[in-house]
Motif scaffolding. Structure first.
Motif, PDB file in Angstrom:
ATOM      1  N   SER A 206       4.734  -9.201  -8.437  1.00  0.00           N
ATOM      2  CA  SER A 206       4.370  -7.836  -7.749  1.00  0.00           C
ATOM      3  C   SER A 206       5.600  -7.355  -7.417  1.00  0.00           C
ATOM      4  N   ASP A 207       6.218  -5.882  -7.699  1.00  0.00           N
ATOM      5  CA  ASP A 207       7.071  -5.219  -7.061  1.00  0.00           C
ATOM      6  C   ASP A 207       6.793  -4.754  -5.852  1.00  0.00           C
ATOM      7  N   TYR A 208       5.273  -4.765  -5.176  1.00  0.00           N
ATOM      8  CA  TYR A 208       5.197  -4.326  -4.020  1.00  0.00           C
ATOM      9  C   TYR A 208       5.333  -5.509  -2.941  1.00  0.00           C
ATOM     10  N   SER A 209       5.531  -6.517  -3.480  1.00  0.00           N
ATOM     11  CA  SER A 209       6.110  -7.861  -2.478  1.00  0.00           C
ATOM     12  C   SER A 209       7.426  -7.444  -1.759  1.00  0.00           C
ATOM     13  N   ARG A 210       8.213  -6.617  -2.591  1.00  0.00           N
ATOM     14  CA  ARG A 210       9.741  -6.655  -1.964  1.00  0.00           C
ATOM     15  C   ARG A 210       9.977  -5.141  -2.135  1.00  0.00           C
ATOM     16  N   ILE A 211      11.039  -5.026  -1.419  1.00  0.00           N
ATOM     17  CA  ILE A 211      11.992  -3.939  -1.277  1.00  0.00           C
ATOM     18  C   ILE A 211      13.288  -4.011  -2.092  1.00  0.00           C
ATOM     19  N   ASN A 212      13.418  -3.497  -3.098  1.00  0.00           N
ATOM     20  CA  ASN A 212      14.720  -3.669  -3.756  1.00  0.00           C
ATOM     21  C   ASN A 212      15.709  -2.731  -3.232  1.00  0.00           C
ATOM     22  N   LEU A 213      16.959  -3.184  -3.544  1.00  0.00           N
ATOM     23  CA  LEU A 213      18.174  -2.585  -3.029  1.00  0.00           C
ATOM     24  C   LEU A 213      18.291  -0.949  -3.681  1.00  0.00           C
ATOM     25  N   THR A 214      17.697  -1.052  -4.755  1.00  0.00           N
ATOM     26  CA  THR A 214      17.883   0.401  -5.675  1.00  0.00           C
ATOM     27  C   THR A 214      16.759   1.267  -5.780  1.00  0.00           C
ATOM     28  N   ASP A 215      15.733   0.812  -4.629  1.00  0.00           N
ATOM     29  CA  ASP A 215      14.435   1.662  -4.586  1.00  0.00           C
ATOM     30  C   ASP A 215      14.714   2.921  -3.790  1.00  0.00           C
ATOM     31  N   ASP A 216      14.151   3.980  -4.333  1.00  0.00           N
ATOM     32  CA  ASP A 216      14.569   5.307  -3.572  1.00  0.00           C
ATOM     33  C   ASP A 216      13.644   5.314  -2.478  1.00  0.00           C
ATOM     34  N   ALA A 217      14.030   6.525  -1.466  1.00  0.00           N
ATOM     35  CA  ALA A 217      13.225   6.512  -0.330  1.00  0.00           C
ATOM     36  C   ALA A 217      11.601   6.808  -0.260  1.00  0.00           C
ATOM     37  N   ASP A 218      11.332   7.163  -1.348  1.00  0.00           N
ATOM     38  CA  ASP A 218       9.749   7.173  -1.857  1.00  0.00           C
ATOM     39  C   ASP A 218       9.292   5.832  -1.876  1.00  0.00           C
ATOM     40  N   ALA A 219       9.907   5.310  -2.818  1.00  0.00           N
ATOM     41  CA  ALA A 219       9.181   3.678  -3.189  1.00  0.00           C
ATOM     42  C   ALA A 219       9.420   2.928  -1.756  1.00  0.00           C
ATOM     43  N   ILE A 220      10.585   2.891  -1.162  1.00  0.00           N
ATOM     44  CA  ILE A 220      10.674   2.203   0.184  1.00  0.00           C
ATOM     45  C   ILE A 220       9.289   2.599   1.097  1.00  0.00           C
ATOM     46  N   ALA A 221       9.151   3.740   1.437  1.00  0.00           N
ATOM     47  CA  ALA A 221       7.906   4.274   2.307  1.00  0.00           C
ATOM     48  C   ALA A 221       6.741   3.684   1.895  1.00  0.00           C
ATOM     49  N   GLN A 222       6.421   3.853   0.532  1.00  0.00           N
ATOM     50  CA  GLN A 222       5.209   3.543  -0.447  1.00  0.00           C
ATOM     51  C   GLN A 222       5.092   1.881   0.103  1.00  0.00           C
ATOM     52  N   LYS A 223       6.162   1.179  -0.228  1.00  0.00           N
ATOM     53  CA  LYS A 223       5.796  -0.204  -0.169  1.00  0.00           C
ATOM     54  C   LYS A 223       5.680  -0.613   1.398  1.00  0.00           C
ATOM     55  N   ILE A 224       6.210   0.042   2.290  1.00  0.00           N
ATOM     56  CA  ILE A 224       5.779  -0.351   3.553  1.00  0.00           C
ATOM     57  C   ILE A 224       4.664   0.066   4.233  1.00  0.00           C
ATOM     58  N   LYS A 225       3.997   1.256   3.378  1.00  0.00           N
ATOM     59  CA  LYS A 225       2.717   1.607   4.056  1.00  0.00           C
ATOM     60  C   LYS A 225       1.641   0.550   3.527  1.00  0.00           C
ATOM     61  N   LYS A 226       1.967   0.108   2.106  1.00  0.00           N
ATOM     62  CA  LYS A 226       1.032  -0.691   1.601  1.00  0.00           C
ATOM     63  C   LYS A 226       1.348  -2.240   2.037  1.00  0.00           C
ATOM     64  N   ALA A 227       2.155  -2.226   2.640  1.00  0.00           N
ATOM     65  CA  ALA A 227       2.363  -3.994   3.156  1.00  0.00           C
ATOM     66  C   ALA A 227       1.145  -4.465   4.037  1.00  0.00           C
ATOM     67  N   ARG A 228       0.724  -5.726   3.700  1.00  0.00           N
ATOM     68  CA  ARG A 228      -0.266  -6.293   4.172  1.00  0.00           C
ATOM     69  C   ARG A 228      -0.084  -6.609   5.702  1.00  0.00           C
ATOM     70  N   THR A 229      -0.982  -6.253   6.365  1.00  0.00           N
ATOM     71  CA  THR A 229      -1.145  -6.291   7.912  1.00  0.00           C
ATOM     72  C   THR A 229      -2.368  -6.802   8.345  1.00  0.00           C
ATOM     73  N   ASP A 230      -2.394  -7.136   9.627  1.00  0.00           N
ATOM     74  CA  ASP A 230      -3.925  -7.503  10.364  1.00  0.00           C
ATOM     75  C   ASP A 230      -4.168  -6.324  11.142  1.00  0.00           C
ATOM     76  N   PRO A 231      -5.406  -6.026  11.542  1.00  0.00           N
ATOM     77  CA  PRO A 231      -5.745  -4.927  12.068  1.00  0.00           C
ATOM     78  C   PRO A 231      -5.427  -4.923  13.700  1.00  0.00           C
ATOM     79  N   GLU A 232      -4.867  -5.812  14.140  1.00  0.00           N
ATOM     80  CA  GLU A 232      -4.438  -5.743  15.775  1.00  0.00           C
ATOM     81  C   GLU A 232      -3.053  -4.986  16.108  1.00  0.00           C
ATOM     82  N   PRO A 233      -3.146  -4.419  17.258  1.00  0.00           N
ATOM     83  CA  PRO A 233      -1.882  -3.905  17.677  1.00  0.00           C
ATOM     84  C   PRO A 233      -0.944  -4.888  17.794  1.00  0.00           C
TER      85      PRO A 233
END
Ligand code: TYM
Length: 337
Positions: A206-233
């Protein structure tokens, strides 16, 4: 005298883990210590690499080094295969290392998987070549990510056994130093953005598992937005954070990118949810990484310049490696040495 050595395999796109675990540290160390950084193309071919692509992949790693701040006038940057002393010392170390030591290497078990008998022999003796990479320069410090810790321990064992078996009589047995791994800070183990229990890796499908050094700004932001998290603060304490793998990883990435500790990041973001934290992280990641990718692309636009840097580095590296190899050949007792 201190000397730094490290390397990266040209076996696929570089990611944030490589950058935070290794590349940024190289750039920092070059100002303090004599620094040798190579492209591990001989390690890369332990698994299949397309011959038509390998040289270009090697240039890409060199470009990534320079884009992350390594200065070819300060550090020696070179391709491993251009310095044949690595391979010659590796053979001698193959005769020093014990099968039992290699049998314990977890990376071989992971990489060979269910098909051990179909793995290359090179994949098995991979850590022996790594020991040669380090000790041919008598390097004292090796900046790497956490996943290389076991290989560094093996390097130390090989150095000690070589010193014991071949060390000059009369107590001058410390022919090779005991190299220290430099595995520090929150960037030493960056985890997958999809799974906080797996390390970020080139080979994750999965390319969404990592941020590549060659990713552009949009791809970096998308991948962090989609990164798995939990609902707690985000929590107040590191203890609470460490029980939440995905949250811990994102806080660690933030800390490494901003040059803070995880505690400092928590001091600012405790009590805030990922709706606040993720956009801040995305902004920081884009600010730090987008210029690196851009600089890489610029350097790759002029391969002749990169090739000249690698050729000059190889020459300097050979000058440093040759005396060690001739001393080793004498100690081993080879004819004519
Ligand atoms: P390689 O090419 O797999 O990775 C290059 C560097 O990136 C680090 N790294 C990470 N750091 C933090 N988080 C991650 N998720 C992550 N993934 C990778 C690695 O620890 C490494 O520092 N065997 C080495 C190459 C090598 C070498 C050497 C290194 C060959 N000879 C001699 C040092 C000294 C490797 O496969 O790195």
């Amino acid at each position: 005298p201190s000397r730094v050595l490290s390397g990266v395999q040209p076996s696929g796109a570089l990611h944030l883990g490589n950058y935070l675990g290794a590349l940024v540290k190289f750039a920092r160390l070059q100002h303090e210590i004599d620094t040798f950084i190579f492209v591990a193309d001989m390690h890369a071919i332990t698994v299949w690499q397309d011959p038509a692509a390998l040289a270009q992949q090697t240039r890409e790693i060199a470009a990534a080094y320079i884009a992350s701040g390594l200065d070819p006038d300060k550090a020696t940057i070179f391709p491993q295969s251009a310095v044949r002393e690595h391979a010659e010392l590796a053979w001698i170390f193959n005769c020093v290392a014990r099968l039992g030591w290699l049998d314990r290497m977890t990376q071989f078990k992971e990489k060979s998987g269910k098909h051990k008998e179909r793995s290359s022999v090179g994949l098995y003796t991979y850590p022996v070549l790594q020991a040669a990479d380090i000790l041919i320069y008598k390097a004292t410090h090796v900046p790497v990510g956490e996943d290389q810790k076991q290989h560094l321990e093996l390097t130390r064992d090989i150095a000690a056994k070589f010193n014991h078996d071949f060390g000059a009589p009369g107590g001058a047995s410390a022919f090779f130093p005991q190299p220290e791994p430099l595995i520090q800070g929150p960037g030493a183990r960056v985890m997958s953005l999809r799974d906080g229990s797996a390390k970020m890796s080139k080979s994750d499908p999965s390319d969404y598992s990592r941020i590549n050094l060659t990713d552009d700004a949009d791809a970096i932001a998308q991948k962090i937005k989609k990164a798995r998290t939990d609902p707690e603060p985000l929590p107040e304490t590191l203890d609470e954070l460490s029980a939440r793998a995905e949250a811990d990883n994102l806080v660690g990435i933030f800390a490494a990118l901003s040059g803070q500790t995880k505690a400092e990041v928590l001091a600012e973001y405790a009590g805030k949810g990922f709706g606040t934290f993720k956009p801040a992280l995305a902004e920081l990641a884009v600010e730090k990484l987008a210029p690196v990718g851009e600089k890489m692309r610029g350097l790759l636009g002029d391969p002749a310049v990169l090739d000249a840097i690698l050729a000059k580095g190889a020459e300097k590296a050979r000058e440093a490696a040759a005396p060690t190899l001739s001393e080793v050949k004498k100690l081993v007792g080879f004819w004519g040495a």
